[in-house]
Design an enzyme around this catalytic site. Sequence first.
Site, PDB file in Angstrom:
ATOM      1  CB  SER A 126      -1.361  -4.012   2.849  1.00 29.19           C
ATOM      2  OG  SER A 126      -0.593  -3.119   3.618  1.00 29.19           O
ATOM      3  CG  ASN A 127       0.998  -5.274   7.525  1.00 28.13           C
ATOM      4  OD1 ASN A 127       0.954  -4.269   8.225  1.00 28.13           O
ATOM      5  ND2 ASN A 127       2.036  -5.561   6.743  1.00 28.13           N
TER       6      ASN A 127
END
Length: 212
Positions: free
Chosen positions: A21-22
């Site tokens: 993810s980020n």
Amino acid sequence: MRFLITAGPTREPIDPVRFLSNRSSGRMGYALAEAALGAGHEAVLISGPADLPAPDGARFIAVETARQMFDAVASHITGCQIAIFAAAVADYRPVAVAEQKIKKTGARLTLELERTEDILGSVRPKFGFSGFLVGFAAESENLVANAQEKLVRKQCDLVIANDISQPGIGFDSLENAVTLCLPGGRTRVLPRQPKTDLARAIIEEILHPAPQ
Ligand code: CTP
């Protein structure tokens, strides 16, 4: 008018307990939905996992992966006049998702990744969207040139360019500063301010463009 807005990060599973993810908080997309609703419009907010309450009055659709976000956009874009793609969609996902938790073995582990669906890039050619299309561009160099190129390539009416090299703004922050990139090489700078104020200025620019 009805807005469709994507927001937040996506999560691409590796195994039952891990994902890629980020750092996107979702704040910019949620603030845009609130600003559109505040201006008396409808908003469909399609969001990856974000620690924020769904805006009052929004049609809220929670998703996890890029593929789910793609499918949600495909099924909700009809009937929307304005689409804003503020989500930080993962560009790659693991080719295979392990059914069981991956155990540690050797000193190194290689994950094979494949491209995710380009949601913004599909809106005109695949979904046949003919409304006002807004993309974001997170750039660390050649901000305006890269954003202008994205505007043309993704057939957008507006690209909101974020300089991610500046500390304290943008990703996972309460404030941001952006450059609006419009057709014909026109630009407008919106200086550093809370994302809620920025969202209102962006919605205003979309609905009532400043004279050239
Ligand atoms: N976006 C999307 N689907 C993806 C990746 C990105 O809809 N799979 C959207 C984002 O919501 C954003 C815009 O595309 O509005 C820009 O994303 P970005 O990753 O900055 O640009 P790319 O066009 O992917 O180009 P590059 O990776 O070369 O910067």
